[in-house]
Enzyme design. Structure first.
Site, PDB file in Angstrom:
ATOM      1  N   LEU A   8       0.846  -1.192   0.000  1.00 43.87           N
ATOM      2  CA  LEU A   8       0.000   0.000   0.000  1.00 43.87           C
ATOM      3  C   LEU A   8       0.882   1.243   0.000  1.00 43.87           C
ATOM      4  CD1 LEU A   8      -2.792  -1.023   2.542  1.00 43.87           C
ATOM      5  CD2 LEU A   8      -2.617  -1.482   0.080  1.00 43.87           C
ATOM      6  N   ALA A  10      -0.399   4.489  -1.565  1.00 43.68           N
ATOM      7  CA  ALA A  10      -1.150   5.560  -2.220  1.00 43.68           C
ATOM      8  C   ALA A  10      -1.276   6.811  -1.358  1.00 43.68           C
ATOM      9  CB  ALA A  10      -2.539   5.054  -2.600  1.00 43.68           C
ATOM     10  N   ARG A  15       2.493  15.151   6.399  1.00 40.43           N
ATOM     11  CA  ARG A  15       3.421  15.649   7.420  1.00 40.43           C
ATOM     12  C   ARG A  15       4.894  15.654   6.974  1.00 40.43           C
ATOM     13  NH1 ARG A  15       2.321  12.269  12.381  1.00 40.43           N
ATOM     14  NH2 ARG A  15       1.132  10.940  10.977  1.00 40.43           N
ATOM     15  N   THR A  79      -7.511   1.980   3.869  1.00 41.76           N
ATOM     16  CA  THR A  79      -6.680   0.806   3.564  1.00 41.76           C
ATOM     17  C   THR A  79      -7.501  -0.337   2.970  1.00 41.76           C
ATOM     18  OG1 THR A  79      -6.940   0.189   5.895  1.00 41.76           O
ATOM     19  CG2 THR A  79      -4.894   1.301   5.297  1.00 41.76           C
ATOM     20  N   GLY A 137      -4.155   1.495  15.488  1.00 39.37           N
ATOM     21  CA  GLY A 137      -5.308   0.666  15.783  1.00 39.37           C
ATOM     22  C   GLY A 137      -4.940  -0.247  16.947  1.00 39.37           C
ATOM     23  N   GLU A 152      -9.787   1.274  15.602  1.00 39.46           N
ATOM     24  CA  GLU A 152      -8.918   2.405  15.272  1.00 39.46           C
ATOM     25  C   GLU A 152      -8.947   3.424  16.411  1.00 39.46           C
ATOM     26  OE1 GLU A 152      -6.852   2.718  12.404  1.00 39.46           O
ATOM     27  OE2 GLU A 152      -7.369   0.619  12.671  1.00 39.46           O
ATOM     28  N   TYR A 365      46.776  18.471 -11.319  1.00 38.19           N
ATOM     29  CA  TYR A 365      45.602  17.976 -12.038  1.00 38.19           C
ATOM     30  C   TYR A 365      46.069  17.051 -13.151  1.00 38.19           C
ATOM     31  CZ  TYR A 365      41.750  17.464 -15.219  1.00 38.19           C
ATOM     32  OH  TYR A 365      40.808  16.902 -16.028  1.00 38.19           O
ATOM     33  N   TYR A 386      42.209  20.278 -22.252  1.00 34.88           N
ATOM     34  CA  TYR A 386      40.954  20.800 -22.797  1.00 34.88           C
ATOM     35  C   TYR A 386      41.214  22.150 -23.434  1.00 34.88           C
ATOM     36  CZ  TYR A 386      35.936  22.035 -22.599  1.00 34.88           C
ATOM     37  OH  TYR A 386      34.638  22.372 -22.896  1.00 34.88           O
ATOM     38  N   ARG A 439      61.733  27.668 -20.672  1.00 32.50           N
ATOM     39  CA  ARG A 439      61.790  28.574 -19.533  1.00 32.50           C
ATOM     40  C   ARG A 439      62.413  29.866 -20.040  1.00 32.50           C
ATOM     41  NH1 ARG A 439      65.218  25.955 -14.897  1.00 32.50           N
ATOM     42  NH2 ARG A 439      63.586  24.428 -14.477  1.00 32.50           N
TER      43      ARG A 439
HETATM   44  C1  UD1 Z   1      -3.355   1.991   9.711  1.00 31.70           C
HETATM   45  C2  UD1 Z   1      -4.247   0.958  10.391  1.00 31.70           C
HETATM   46  C3  UD1 Z   1      -3.975   0.977  11.879  1.00 31.70           C
HETATM   47  C4  UD1 Z   1      -2.520   0.715  12.148  1.00 31.70           C
HETATM   48  C5  UD1 Z   1      -1.658   1.725  11.388  1.00 31.70           C
HETATM   49  C6  UD1 Z   1      -0.207   1.361  11.517  1.00 31.70           C
HETATM   50  C7  UD1 Z   1      -6.308   0.830   9.113  1.00 31.70           C
HETATM   51  C8  UD1 Z   1      -7.714   1.268   9.038  1.00 31.70           C
HETATM   52  N1  UD1 Z   1      -5.625   1.293  10.145  1.00 31.70           N
HETATM   53  O1  UD1 Z   1      -3.749   3.243  10.183  1.00 31.70           O
HETATM   54  O2  UD1 Z   1      -4.762  -0.008  12.516  1.00 31.70           O
HETATM   55  O3  UD1 Z   1      -2.252   0.783  13.530  1.00 31.70           O
HETATM   56  O4  UD1 Z   1      -1.993   1.716  10.002  1.00 31.70           O
HETATM   57  O5  UD1 Z   1       0.549   2.375  10.942  1.00 31.70           O
HETATM   58  O6  UD1 Z   1      -5.853   0.080   8.270  1.00 31.70           O
HETATM   59  N2  UD1 Z   1      -3.002   3.783   2.112  1.00 31.70           N
HETATM   60  C9  UD1 Z   1      -3.373   3.664   0.801  1.00 31.70           C
HETATM   61  N3  UD1 Z   1      -4.604   4.070   0.430  1.00 31.70           N
HETATM   62  C10 UD1 Z   1      -5.498   4.584   1.298  1.00 31.70           C
HETATM   63  C11 UD1 Z   1      -5.118   4.687   2.656  1.00 31.70           C
HETATM   64  C12 UD1 Z   1      -3.864   4.282   3.038  1.00 31.70           C
HETATM   65  O7  UD1 Z   1      -2.587   3.205  -0.042  1.00 31.70           O
HETATM   66  O8  UD1 Z   1      -6.605   4.924   0.893  1.00 31.70           O
HETATM   67  C13 UD1 Z   1      -1.660   3.328   2.521  1.00 31.70           C
HETATM   68  C14 UD1 Z   1      -0.780   4.449   3.026  1.00 31.70           C
HETATM   69  O9  UD1 Z   1      -0.020   4.998   1.960  1.00 31.70           O
HETATM   70  C15 UD1 Z   1       0.089   3.740   4.042  1.00 31.70           C
HETATM   71  C16 UD1 Z   1      -0.782   2.629   4.553  1.00 31.70           C
HETATM   72  O10 UD1 Z   1      -1.795   2.441   3.593  1.00 31.70           O
HETATM   73  O11 UD1 Z   1       1.225   3.170   3.451  1.00 31.70           O
HETATM   74  C17 UD1 Z   1      -1.393   2.952   5.915  1.00 31.70           C
HETATM   75  O12 UD1 Z   1      -2.146   4.117   5.794  1.00 31.70           O
HETATM   76  P1  UD1 Z   1      -2.242   5.160   6.973  1.00 31.70           P
HETATM   77  O13 UD1 Z   1      -3.117   6.263   6.559  1.00 31.70           O
HETATM   78  O14 UD1 Z   1      -0.880   5.475   7.461  1.00 31.70           O
HETATM   79  O15 UD1 Z   1      -2.997   4.271   8.048  1.00 31.70           O
HETATM   80  P2  UD1 Z   1      -3.386   4.670   9.507  1.00 31.70           P
HETATM   81  O16 UD1 Z   1      -4.613   5.440   9.496  1.00 31.70           O
HETATM   82  O17 UD1 Z   1      -2.208   5.218  10.186  1.00 31.70           O
END
Ligand code: UD1
Ligand code: CA
Length: 456
Positions: A8, A10, A15, A79, A137, A152, A365, A386, A439
């Site tokens: 994952l 996306a 931050r 996610t 979570g 969560e 050089y 050069y 020289r």
């Molecule tokens: C998620 C978990 C949480 C866990 C935490 C650990 C869920 C609902 N929650 O929370 O339980 O403790 O990670 O860090 O799963 N991402 C996508 N598409 C989306 C949303 C997220 O690709 O629509 C990817 C993000 O880029 C990231 C990962 O999923 O790599 C986690 O997303 P993030 O928003 O950090 O999750 P948390 O809300 O922190």
């Protein structure tokens, strides 16, 4: 067993405060996402799917060489929604591994352990005990200690917030079951998101056991959300590498002041590495090599018994056995030094070869040059390679002696055992064995007087 790994990647990474998509920020010169990919590549029989979204073009362009399927998640709805995008690419019999593109230091051993816990009656979940689990979570367990669900942070009750066991987000699950549960996820929660974590409760309802395991170290499951976390994981990673090198026979004067942003493909023993050494790219370092403080090495082959004195910069170069470089030397790409060559302070060498026992010790050089063996190049020698448009070659044959402050105007050849008088500008080939110098004759003016200041 066939594995489908879904990474994952996306999410936005607000931050980080960056134009660069979060997963392209680097640890040890490698994008975060590449770390996750490289680790999962080591699993056998594994198809990798990357869910990407934010900074889509840039992420794909930068990592286009990865052997993976790219699935775009146009809107980041959670996610669960992210994994749903891959649903139709999952076979019923697959073991599906979920990883995060911004959690770069997860270990292969941890993942293998996780995968070993999956079957149609068991889902494997990686959890972690945290001093401060805010933002994570929480793993809710029943009276007998079995996992019941994940809640969560934003949906948690006051008592649930006291739970110290956090969800890492990393899990492995049977393909057919995952697809079924994914289709049932809803977004009626505090964030209005489709939570992947909701599948835990569904699994429990279907009589599937949640098998939890924990990583060896918390750092393995830490994500990068800001640049402070990025720097923390950089140091964790660098320390791990420094420790591995020490285990292989390298003395590190201070492992906290060492950075390897690449690989040392061939590593000798009894290497001594002083403080603030940075090594990048692909390198090889022989036995008994000493690397002085504040030295930068990129894509170099360093043979046995080489001594690098402090403050050197060397790139795409080969350093022959027993050679001594620095202090304050610069070896630019395509420098090839044979055995026992000395390159001293404020010497720059570029695209040149230097044969055995030759010395270029001060302020010179040397570019586009072939230097023979046992050549001595005096202080302040410049190869003028050069003309503003083209580059030309200089050849200095074996045994030649170049006097200090000499310019060699290329193309030019200095013959075997030739001597060039100090302060010469050499524009034509210089014959072997002879002294060549250009020289202006020295004169003295006996009548000359130094002007005096006018009296007022
Ligand atoms: C998620 C978990 C949480 C866990 C935490 C650990 C869920 C609902 N929650 O929370 O339980 O403790 O990670 O860090 O799963 N991402 C996508 N598409 C989306 C949303 C997220 O690709 O629509 C990817 C993000 O880029 C990231 C990962 O999923 O790599 C986690 O997303 P993030 O928003 O950090 O999750 P948390 O809300 O922190
Ligand atoms: Ca997160």
């Amino acid at each position: 067993m066939k594995i489908t790994t879904i990474i994952l990647a996306a999410g936005k990474g607000t931050r980080m405060r960056s134009e660069l998509p979060k997963v392209l920020h680097k640890i040890a010169s490698r994008p975060l996402l590449q770390h996750v990919y490289d680790m999962s590549r080591q699993l056998d029989n594994n198809a990798i799917k990357i869910v990407y979204g934010h900074g889509a073009d840039r992420v794909r362009e930068t990592l286009k060489d990865l052997e993976a399927d790219w699935i775009e998640q146009q809107q980041q709805l959670g996610t669960g929604h992210a994994v749903q995008q891959v649903s139709d690419q999952i076979a019923d019999t697959d073991t599906v591994l979920i990883l995060y593109g911004d959690v770069p230091l997860l270990k292969l051993s941890t993942v293998k352990h996780l995968i070993a816990n999956v079957n149609s009656r068991s889902l494997a979940l990686l959890t972690v005990d945290l001093e401060n689990p805010v933002g994570y979570g929480r793993i809710v367990r029943n009276e007998t200690g079995q996992v019941a669900r994940i809640v969560e942070e934003k949906d948690a009750s006051a008592s649930e917030k006291l739970i110290k066991e956090g969800n890492t987000g990393i899990l492995a699950v049977h393909g057919e079951q995952l697809k079924k549960w994914l289709s049932q996820i809803e977004n009626n929660n505090a964030q209005g998101e489709y939570y992947l974590t909701d599948i835990i409760e569904m699994a429990v309802a279907d009589g599937v056991i949640i098998a939890t395991s924990q990583p060896e170290s918390v750092d393995e499951v830490l994500g990068v959300n800001n640049r402070i976390q990025l720097s923390h994981l950089e140091r964790v990673y660098q320390q791990e590498q420094a420790y591995q090198l020490m285990e292989q026979g390298v003395t590190m004067i201070d492992p906290a002041r060492f950075d390897l942003r690449g690989t040392i493909e061939k590593l000798g023993i009894d290497i001594i590495c002083d403080v603030n050494v940075v090594i990048e790219g692909k390198n090889s370092i022989g036995n008994n090599v000493k690397i002085g403080a504040n030295t930068y090495i990129k894509n170099c082959i360093i043979k046995d018994d080489v001594e690098i004195l402090p403050n050197c910069v060397m790139e795409n170069s080969v350093i022959g056995q027993g050679s001594r470089i620095g202090p304050f030397a610069r070896l630019r790409p395509e420098t090839v030094l044979a055995e026992n060559v000395h390159i001293g302070n404020f010497v720059e060498v570029k695209k040149s070869s230097v044969a055995a026992f030759s010395k270029i010790n001060h302020l010179s050089y040397i570019g586009d040059t072939t230097v023979g063996s046992k050549v001595n190049i005096g202080a302040g020698t410049i190869t003028c390679n050069y003309d503003g448009v083209n580059k030309f070659q200089t050849v200095i044959e074996d045994g030649a002696f170049i006097g200090s402050d000499t310019q060699l105007i290329a193309p030019v050849t200095i013959g075997k055992n030739a001597t060039i008088g100090a302060g010469s500008t050499i524009t034509r080939n210089s014959p072997e064995n002879q002294l060549t110098l250009s020289r202006v004759k020295q004169i003295s003016l006996p009548e000359w007087q130094r002007p005096l200041k006018k009296e007022k």
